[in-house]
Design an enzyme around this catalytic site. Structure first.
Site, short mmCIF file in Angstrom:
data_model
loop_
_atom_site.label_atom_id
_atom_site.label_comp_id
_atom_site.label_asym_id
_atom_site.label_seq_id
_atom_site.Cartn_x
_atom_site.Cartn_y
_atom_site.Cartn_z
N GLU A 114 40.63 33.68 49.03
CA GLU A 114 41.25 35.00 48.91
C GLU A 114 40.18 36.08 48.78
O GLU A 114 39.29 35.99 47.91
CB GLU A 114 42.19 35.03 47.69
N GLU A 117 43.60 27.51 40.43
CA GLU A 117 42.59 28.51 40.74
C GLU A 117 41.25 28.20 40.06
O GLU A 117 41.22 27.72 38.92
CB GLU A 117 43.06 29.90 40.29
O1 KIV Z 1 50.50 33.27 44.18
C1 KIV Z 1 50.25 33.50 45.36
O2 KIV Z 1 51.02 34.07 46.11
C2 KIV Z 1 48.96 33.05 45.88
C3 KIV Z 1 48.54 33.60 47.21
C4 KIV Z 1 48.03 34.97 47.02
C5 KIV Z 1 47.56 32.72 47.88
O3 KIV Z 1 48.26 32.32 45.24
#
Ligand code: KIV
Length: 268
Positions: free
Chosen positions: A185, A118
């Site tokens: 997201e 991320e």
């Molecule tokens: O951890 C997860 O499920 C994610 C999604 C929300 C993309 O990163």
């Protein structure tokens, strides 16, 4: 055992080029991996959302690398044809690129084909480090759940011109650093559509509208198992009966057929 040819990075790139939508769902165990794989889901994401939906935690922050490794191995055992992405959990890649490499190696040894991390800006050199060492990387921008406390909750990102410019710049840097895919997201649908059209790599939206190259939902959300009020971008595919296999088959068909998501209903 699914009879399809295994989904590869090459195939995902081809789907992006030809405009075939990529259907992704989160998955955390072997039983669901088998069902999702057989229903034709292209990508299984072993998301650190398992902290929320399996462990009942308020966020993903406490999920450990060992837990991610365990669930990645479970998913890999149940899968035969889907591409598997494993989330690098909070704290497993932030410190140094070398630490990120060790975390990625563990997840790939458990069966992940790609890892996801991320954030933008500071992550680009780490992405380059991993990619140069043979690790396919998926980036994740917009609302990034591991930064939930810094962002003040699950809020739409990139609404104003300045933050949209920063997001665009981060996306371009990550693609240039070698990321092969980008999860977006909770960003405005118009922004995600424009970004998708200008980027060379596929985008996968969750609360980012219909203009992305593919879609992802948290499995427990799309089966109505998460409890509480559903977020705007979630649709319960189990509603109306038909069972879990039918729900997943409908999800794949609706993503590929452009019937999910609908910007006016699920977008920002
Ligand atoms: O951890 C997860 O499920 C994610 C999604 C929300 C993309 O990163």
């Amino acid at each position: 055992m699914s009879s399809r040819k295994p989904v590869t990075l090459h195939r995902l790139r081809e789907m992006h080029t030809t405009g075939e939508k990529i259907a992704m769902l989160t998955c955390y165990d072997a039983a669901f991996a088998r069902v999702l794989d057989q229903a034709g889901v292209d990508v299984l994401l072993v998301g650190d959302s398992l902290g929320n939906v399996l462990q009942g935690r308020p966020s993903t922050v406490a999920v450990s690398l060992q837990e991610m490794a365990y669930h990645t191995a479970c998913v890999a055992r149940g899968n035969s044809g889907a591409w598997i992405i494993a989330d690098m959990p909070f704290g497993s890649y932030q410190e140094t690129a070398e630490a990120a490499m060790r975390s990625a190696a563990l997840l790939m040894q458990q069966g992940a084909h790609m890892v996801k991390l991320e954030g933008g800006g500071w992550t680009a050199p780490t992405v380059r480090f991993l990619v140069d060492r043979g690790v396919p990387v998926c980036a994740h921008l917009g609302f990034t759940p591991q930064s939930v406390h810094a962002l003040g909750g699950p809020r739409v990102q990139g609404r104003d011109e300045g933050s949209a410019r920063t997001l665009r710049c981060h996306a371009e840097e990550l693609a240039a650093a070698g990321a092969s895919m980008l999860v977006l997201e909770m960003v405005p649908a118009v922004f995600a559509r424009e970004l998708t059209q200008s980027l060379s790599i596929p985008t996968i939206g969750i609360g980012a509208g219909a203009g992305c190259s593919g879609q992802v939902l948290v499995l427990h959300d799309m089966l109505g198992l998460a409890g509480g009020e559903a977020l705007r971008f979630v649709r319960n595919f189990l509603d109306g009966g038909g069972g879990i296999e039918q729900a997943v088959t409908t999800y794949v068909a609706d993503v590929k057929g452009g019937r999910f998501p609908i910007d006016a209903v699920h977008g920002f």
